[in-house]
Design an enzyme around this catalytic site. Sequence first.
Site, mmCIF file in Angstrom:
data_model
loop_
_atom_site.group_PDB
_atom_site.id
_atom_site.type_symbol
_atom_site.label_atom_id
_atom_site.label_comp_id
_atom_site.label_asym_id
_atom_site.label_seq_id
_atom_site.Cartn_x
_atom_site.Cartn_y
_atom_site.Cartn_z
ATOM 1 N N ASP A 87 0.814 -1.231 0.000
ATOM 2 C CA ASP A 87 0.000 0.000 0.000
ATOM 3 C C ASP A 87 0.841 1.271 0.000
ATOM 4 O O ASP A 87 0.372 2.329 0.432
ATOM 5 C CB ASP A 87 -0.958 0.025 1.195
ATOM 6 C CG ASP A 87 -2.099 -0.977 1.048
ATOM 7 O OD1 ASP A 87 -2.308 -1.464 -0.074
ATOM 8 O OD2 ASP A 87 -2.762 -1.260 2.057
ATOM 9 N N HIS A 129 23.138 -16.601 6.178
ATOM 10 C CA HIS A 129 22.721 -15.913 4.969
ATOM 11 C C HIS A 129 22.604 -14.407 5.199
ATOM 12 O O HIS A 129 22.195 -13.659 4.307
ATOM 13 C CB HIS A 129 21.378 -16.486 4.472
ATOM 14 C CG HIS A 129 21.073 -16.127 3.059
ATOM 15 N ND1 HIS A 129 20.144 -15.171 2.710
ATOM 16 C CD2 HIS A 129 21.582 -16.595 1.891
ATOM 17 C CE1 HIS A 129 20.082 -15.061 1.393
ATOM 18 N NE2 HIS A 129 20.944 -15.907 0.871
ATOM 19 N N LYS A 169 23.252 -10.401 5.719
ATOM 20 C CA LYS A 169 24.060 -9.351 5.107
ATOM 21 C C LYS A 169 23.813 -8.084 5.936
ATOM 22 O O LYS A 169 23.084 -7.171 5.523
ATOM 23 C CB LYS A 169 23.646 -9.090 3.659
ATOM 24 C CG LYS A 169 23.715 -10.341 2.752
ATOM 25 C CD LYS A 169 22.355 -10.929 2.590
ATOM 26 C CE LYS A 169 22.275 -11.959 1.498
ATOM 27 N NZ LYS A 169 23.201 -13.058 1.526
#
Length: 412
Positions: A129, A317, A319
């Site tokens: 939105d 994983h 970052k």
Amino acid sequence: MRRKSSATLRGFEFADDHQVRLLQGAEELFPALIEAMDAALSDIQFETYIFDFTGAGAAVAEALMRAAQRGVRTQLVVDGVGTGALPHDWAQRLQAAGVQYRVYSPLGPLGLLLPHRWRRLHRKLCVVDGRMLFCGGINVLDDFHDPNYGTLDAPRFDFAVLATGSLVASASETMDQLWWRMQAVRDARQRRLPEALQALRAASAAQHAARVAEAGPPMRAALVLRDNVRNRSRIEKAYRKAIGAARHEVIIANAYFMPGGKLRRALVMAARRGVRVRLLLQGRYEYFMQYHAARPVYGALLEAGVEIHEYAPSFLHAKVAVIDALGDKPWATVGSSNLDPLSLLLAREANVVVEDAAFATDLRQRLVHAMQHAGRRMDPARYAGRPLRQRVLDRVAFGLMRLALWVTGNRY
């Protein structure tokens, strides 16, 4: 009036009208994402490198379909390498529900043999939105499932953020531009030139269609993008500037860590001027290139006093980074960009940078806990004495990575 910084001149803009919430793993991200989708009133923009429909990933797909079925404009872009063609049954279900989806840069018959195919869509963004942004490193992938290794014993270690504020408009604009450019290419290939021109005009108009989200409790933040046109080095420069200004502590958690010379020197110089630099890196073997090509850069870092901790329980994983969380100028980032040449030179990436003490402290606590309870600190002597076979593999991988960069015309 909202305060802006000189970062605008470097292609991204800090503002003080944000609220940013840290989310760890799919276990925290997916429920928040699904809740936002189920409450969506007008549109959902979604980009991800991997969309895997196993386990918890299916629940995200179901939420997208529910939104589309009640009339919410729903656009999904997945990467042609990370995801590829969607499974036939899911593609049919998404299409029947009204979800519009595109595959970014699908691989042709030659696959990745063509260097221009190495430029991937690696960012993970969702705007709901025009008011709410999800950004980070988490793919639509169950925490306990890996497409290559199957069931995992422990959840994948990763982060995302949920943000409101003016940076949401920046994310929405860049996603709109990519969507309409992909549509233009598709129409042109089908020789539908009038439709292609219309799509390009829509992409241009999207640059001026900023939708400002409602301001929450004041937090200073910015969206930093990397692409192959205007934003080629902004994520790396943001890292280097923050590391260069560090006074007390630098903590970086990164899945595929092979920093270029400038970034390595920034870390070494920080350590030598007395800053405590800690890296939380991938400890489990996942891919040959990423695992072995990273290790030749460890020597100079360890020699300078940088601490390297390898994450052991599952695949790392993340970052993310946090600098001087306990000082007077805290800095933190959560995003999709690894500190390796694929992310910093070739891929489309997106990071949120936050300058807020509470947020930085929260991220720091989670990273320190992971280093203390799930990491193995690398011993410099053990690194120097690693077996000959491993050192050869490391050098081969490093050389192949440098060769690949030369083929693409990049220096790193």
